[in-house]
Design a protein around this motif. Structure first.
Motif, PDB file in Angstrom:
ATOM      1  N   THR A  92      28.245   9.277  51.981  1.00 12.90           N
ATOM      2  CA  THR A  92      28.010   7.829  51.875  1.00 12.90           C
ATOM      3  C   THR A  92      28.079   7.138  53.233  1.00 12.90           C
ATOM      4  O   THR A  92      27.310   6.207  53.495  1.00 12.90           O
ATOM      5  CB  THR A  92      29.028   7.190  50.913  1.00 12.90           C
ATOM      6  OG1 THR A  92      30.365   7.519  51.335  1.00 12.90           O
ATOM      7  CG2 THR A  92      28.815   7.695  49.491  1.00 12.90           C
ATOM      8  N   VAL A  93      28.991   7.585  54.125  1.00  7.15           N
ATOM      9  CA  VAL A  93      29.057   6.940  55.433  1.00  7.15           C
ATOM     10  C   VAL A  93      27.833   7.310  56.274  1.00  7.15           C
ATOM     11  O   VAL A  93      27.331   6.490  57.064  1.00  7.15           O
ATOM     12  CB  VAL A  93      30.372   7.311  56.164  1.00  7.15           C
ATOM     13  CG1 VAL A  93      30.344   8.731  56.722  1.00  7.15           C
ATOM     14  CG2 VAL A  93      30.658   6.321  57.283  1.00  7.15           C
ATOM     15  N   THR A  94      27.304   8.520  56.089  1.00  5.44           N
ATOM     16  CA  THR A  94      26.067   8.903  56.777  1.00  5.44           C
ATOM     17  C   THR A  94      24.890   8.110  56.226  1.00  5.44           C
ATOM     18  O   THR A  94      24.005   7.671  56.981  1.00  5.44           O
ATOM     19  CB  THR A  94      25.812  10.415  56.606  1.00  5.44           C
ATOM     20  OG1 THR A  94      26.930  11.148  57.126  1.00  5.44           O
ATOM     21  CG2 THR A  94      24.549  10.836  57.336  1.00  5.44           C
ATOM     22  N   TRP A  95      24.874   7.900  54.921  1.00  2.51           N
ATOM     23  CA  TRP A  95      23.829   7.079  54.295  1.00  2.51           C
ATOM     24  C   TRP A  95      23.874   5.656  54.829  1.00  2.51           C
ATOM     25  O   TRP A  95      22.830   5.037  55.097  1.00  2.51           O
ATOM     26  CB  TRP A  95      24.028   7.105  52.783  1.00  2.51           C
ATOM     27  CG  TRP A  95      22.941   6.460  51.988  1.00  2.51           C
ATOM     28  CD1 TRP A  95      21.630   6.829  51.933  1.00  2.51           C
ATOM     29  CD2 TRP A  95      23.075   5.327  51.115  1.00  2.51           C
ATOM     30  NE1 TRP A  95      20.941   6.008  51.077  1.00  2.51           N
ATOM     31  CE2 TRP A  95      21.795   5.070  50.558  1.00  2.51           C
ATOM     32  CE3 TRP A  95      24.139   4.521  50.732  1.00  2.51           C
ATOM     33  CZ2 TRP A  95      21.569   4.039  49.667  1.00  2.51           C
ATOM     34  CZ3 TRP A  95      23.913   3.490  49.838  1.00  2.51           C
ATOM     35  CH2 TRP A  95      22.638   3.251  49.311  1.00  2.51           C
ATOM     36  N   GLY A 104      26.810   1.548  51.374  1.00  2.00           N
ATOM     37  CA  GLY A 104      27.353   2.831  51.804  1.00  2.00           C
ATOM     38  C   GLY A 104      28.768   2.705  52.340  1.00  2.00           C
ATOM     39  O   GLY A 104      29.632   3.540  52.044  1.00  2.00           O
ATOM     40  N   LEU A 105      29.035   1.660  53.124  1.00  2.00           N
ATOM     41  CA  LEU A 105      30.382   1.450  53.645  1.00  2.00           C
ATOM     42  C   LEU A 105      31.367   1.128  52.536  1.00  2.00           C
ATOM     43  O   LEU A 105      32.509   1.609  52.535  1.00  2.00           O
ATOM     44  CB  LEU A 105      30.365   0.321  54.678  1.00  2.00           C
ATOM     45  CG  LEU A 105      29.970   0.703  56.103  1.00  2.00           C
ATOM     46  CD1 LEU A 105      29.895  -0.536  56.976  1.00  2.00           C
ATOM     47  CD2 LEU A 105      30.968   1.702  56.680  1.00  2.00           C
ATOM     48  N   PHE A 106      30.930   0.303  51.590  1.00  2.00           N
ATOM     49  CA  PHE A 106      31.811  -0.040  50.469  1.00  2.00           C
ATOM     50  C   PHE A 106      32.178   1.205  49.668  1.00  2.00           C
ATOM     51  O   PHE A 106      33.348   1.406  49.313  1.00  2.00           O
ATOM     52  CB  PHE A 106      31.130  -1.067  49.566  1.00  2.00           C
ATOM     53  CG  PHE A 106      31.891  -1.334  48.296  1.00  2.00           C
ATOM     54  CD1 PHE A 106      32.999  -2.164  48.285  1.00  2.00           C
ATOM     55  CD2 PHE A 106      31.502  -0.741  47.088  1.00  2.00           C
ATOM     56  CE1 PHE A 106      33.714  -2.401  47.114  1.00  2.00           C
ATOM     57  CE2 PHE A 106      32.197  -0.967  45.922  1.00  2.00           C
ATOM     58  CZ  PHE A 106      33.307  -1.804  45.929  1.00  2.00           C
ATOM     59  N   LEU A 107      31.194   2.045  49.388  1.00  2.56           N
ATOM     60  CA  LEU A 107      31.456   3.262  48.633  1.00  2.56           C
ATOM     61  C   LEU A 107      32.394   4.197  49.401  1.00  2.56           C
ATOM     62  O   LEU A 107      33.293   4.817  48.822  1.00  2.56           O
ATOM     63  CB  LEU A 107      30.146   3.977  48.317  1.00  2.56           C
ATOM     64  CG  LEU A 107      29.215   3.273  47.323  1.00  2.56           C
ATOM     65  CD1 LEU A 107      27.895   4.021  47.203  1.00  2.56           C
ATOM     66  CD2 LEU A 107      29.871   3.140  45.954  1.00  2.56           C
ATOM     67  N   THR A 108      32.203   4.282  50.718  1.00  2.00           N
ATOM     68  CA  THR A 108      33.056   5.147  51.528  1.00  2.00           C
ATOM     69  C   THR A 108      34.496   4.667  51.510  1.00  2.00           C
ATOM     70  O   THR A 108      35.436   5.458  51.326  1.00  2.00           O
ATOM     71  CB  THR A 108      32.543   5.199  52.978  1.00  2.00           C
ATOM     72  OG1 THR A 108      31.158   5.559  52.984  1.00  2.00           O
ATOM     73  CG2 THR A 108      33.332   6.210  53.790  1.00  2.00           C
ATOM     74  N   ALA A 109      34.694   3.356  51.704  1.00  3.81           N
ATOM     75  CA  ALA A 109      36.051   2.806  51.672  1.00  3.81           C
ATOM     76  C   ALA A 109      36.680   2.970  50.288  1.00  3.81           C
ATOM     77  O   ALA A 109      37.875   3.272  50.166  1.00  3.81           O
ATOM     78  CB  ALA A 109      36.026   1.337  52.078  1.00  3.81           C
ATOM     79  N   ALA A 110      35.877   2.798  49.239  1.00  2.00           N
ATOM     80  CA  ALA A 110      36.393   2.964  47.874  1.00  2.00           C
ATOM     81  C   ALA A 110      36.800   4.407  47.612  1.00  2.00           C
ATOM     82  O   ALA A 110      37.840   4.673  46.985  1.00  2.00           O
ATOM     83  CB  ALA A 110      35.336   2.519  46.863  1.00  2.00           C
TER      84      ALA A 110
END
Length: 291
Positions: free
Chosen positions: A171-174, A190-196
């Motif tokens: 997700t962070v690469t996306w 993508g950042l939100f999903l990574t942090a979650a």
């Protein structure tokens, strides 16, 4: 205020009191926490809370100043290279930090344990000190000083956390692709999903620790296995906490439009750090939980 008179002149900020004040906050936080852990419960918890609050305030103000410098256009190619080298060396220092703990685990399992079991030239250790010691891993130490305990099932919560962190790398690469494409929606999602995913990892690790202490008898005092287990996984959890906080800050900056497809090293630095955290976890999953 320092001025940036030339596009080729290296920007040097004015003297700042924030590093000194941050050091004082760190000393207060860590010192009072050490007293707290050693049973001084009267005033130490309050001093630790004050130190932590001061630490967070100092970091916020200092980071705010750096963000304003970046948005003010004072950074050029030379400054960008400096930041990249600085982040690279910082991650290298983190690699050495974890290498020390993995090295301690290797030394214990491959060298110290066979010695205690009477192998090699150290057989007198087993013969005279601990003749009944069996060199198996995990161990609670000679004389069973660590008490009885059970290990954490690698194929339950640790496996779930492995999937979470591997997914977070995707997700962070996306999100990075979205930033390069100037696709603000893909970037922020993508950042939100990574942090979650990072927050979910921390939740499951907390559940794992509670289960280890309350039901498995696995604590920091459970011999060399308990100490290495909690030091390695605990410090990694601390790095995940820091990485999740950094991702959240970068997400807020992205929502405010602070980065562009050609100027976004702040995002890249956090992405580098997050990938490093993921790689360390893979090592932990293999050498701590499985083997």
């Amino acid at each position: 205020m320092a001025t940036h008179t030339s596009a080729h002149k290296y920007y040097v900020p004015d003297q700042s009191s924030w590093p000194f004040m941050l050091t004082l906050a760190l000393v207060l936080t860590l010192g009072s926490t050490a007293f707290w852990l050693n049973g001084h419960n009267v005033i130490a918890p309050y001093l630790a809370a004050i130190g932590l609050a001061a630490l967070l305030v100092m970091v916020f103000i200092w980071f705010r100043d750096v963000v304003h410098e970046n948005l003010g256009g004072v950074y050029g190619h030379q400054e960008d290279m400096t930041f990249r080298w600085a982040m690279s060396w910082f991650i290298f220092s983190e690699v050495m930090f974890f290498a020390a703990f993995f090295g301690a685990l290797f030394y214990t399992r491959m060298i110290a344990l066979p010695w205690l079991n009477g192998e090699g030239e150290k057989f007198f250790t087993n013969m005279y000190l601990w003749p009944s010691f069996e060199g198996v891993w995990p161990t609670n130490g000679p004389g069973h000083v660590g008490g009885d305990f059970e290990t954490v099932n690698a194929w339950h919560l640790p496996l779930i956390n492995t999937v979470l962190l591997l997914t977070s790398s995707v997700t962070v690469t996306w999100a990075h692709w979205g930033l390069k494409e100037d696709n603000r929606f893909k970037l922020c999602l993508g950042l939100f999903l990574t942090a979650a995913l990072g927050g979910t990892f921390l939740y499951f690790q907390a559940v794992e620790y509670i289960e280890a202490y309350e039901h498995l008898g696995l604590t920091l005092g459970s011999g060399i296995y308990g100490s290495t287990f909690f030091l390695l996984t605990g410090f990694h959890g601390m790095h995940v906490t820091l990485g999740t906080l950094m991702l959240t800050i970068i997400l807020l900056r992205c929502l405010k439009g602070h980065f562009s497809s050609h100027d976004h090293f702040g995002f890249e630095a956090v992405a580098w750090y997050w990938h490093f955290v993921d790689v360390v976890w893979l090592g932990l999953f293999v050498f701590v939980y499985i083997l």
